[in-house]
Design a protein around this motif. Sequence first.
Motif: not given
Length: 446
Positions: A405-408, A232-235, A376-377, A415-417
């Motif tokens: 290797v980077m995930l969103t 959901g967005g590293f909230i 996350a940003i 969100i970039i996590r």
Amino acid sequence: MPDITYRLPQERNLVTSLPGPRSSELATRRKRAVAAGVGSSAPVYAVDADGGVIVDVDGNSLIDLGSGIAVTSVGASNPQVAAAVAEQAAHLTHTCFMVTPYEGYIEVAERLNRLTPGDHEKRTVLFNSGAEAVENAVKIARLATGRQAVVAFDHAYHGRTNLTMALTAKSMPYKSNFGPFAPEIYRMPASYPYRDGLDGKVAAAEAIDRIEKQIGAGSLAAVIIEPIQGEGGFIVPARGFLPALADWCQANGVVFIADEIQTGFARTGSWFASNDEGIVPDLVTMAKGIAGGMPLAAVTGRADLLDAVHPGGLGGTYGGNPVACAAAIAALDYLESADLASRARHIEEIAKPMLRSLADETGVIGDIRGRGAMLAIEIVKPGTNEPDAVLTKEVATAVNAAGVVMLTCGTYGNIIRLLPPLVISDELLIEGLDVIGSVLKAKAGK
Ligand SMILES: *Cc1c(COP(=O)(O)O)cnc(C)c1O
């Protein structure tokens, strides 16, 4: 930094442009053989991995900031895990715990009972996937309470099976056109400090008020929540939100389930994210980082809840597979002996200041959040808090093409996590963050 020896050179080294010719060949074969509904975030095909690197079929060495979605915290070819897997596989790969049980399952259960929050009497049951653990936590809560309703939250992610799709918040891509979904699931507002600006106690009071008005505590079996919301967005909920919910559950005989599938096993700098606010869940669901990459999942919790289920009511052919259990024991040993929890906190100390200066330089980072090595940003249009999913996607594609290797993630796709293996070297982590930084600056026109 623990003394980690690596098998592969810890470097980003591109010998082709990405994807290289062999990856492209595999992409063509894949298209004809593999269901289109399965996506991949990086365009390359892996053959080897160690520490903070993944090597692809063309010989490119990439920096891993994803850990296969928070799984390979101890590394993707941790020598202790690999040896334990080989040793167990040489003896027996499977007997089925429900047919001819074995010690590894018991040992994993003992360890999880010890490691999860709280010193009350606990029991554990093992499964194959996170979704399966969540399904079973709900089964247990319903049987033990004799109630049916379950509360999940905005931005929640709990899996892709029917019941867990119902618990998951986001429609595309997880739920769209896959219904009808399981009944008696109620969704409540979560705490999302960057967007709601609410104090944790106030946010909890709102959710509790709605639960009482719309469901009634007497009908509610369980409240399930991720202590830091993952997909959901590293909230990170505002302080006080989780304890207030947990207290209300306890006062009302409602089972409080912490879904620690992504946050567990030192990822956030303590064994479990629940430890951070001292909450003691009735049930904890675990998977991902538990077994160094082998498929294993668990529900651990109050003995009276788990033991309420009749014999034969829980299980599955592969649940607690002996090879997966051997891997888990080795991974848990390693997490402890290498003190990867402090390593996760060290990763946060390196990354957060770099992300803060990137925010100042680009003007497109609305929020920096997370704990430990779960960071996350949130990418927004400059001067607003309006999500910018297009820029996020462009950045992710370019970062992947540059060998990182980077995930969103995120409800709004913005969100970039960061989920690096906890064994990544400082140098490689910094280089990976520098690549993200230069791509973001270029794309944001800075
Ligand atoms: C990944 C995840 C799941 C689902 O786990 P699977 O092993 O993919 O079924 C459930 N809950 C959370 C919080 C997750 O991150």
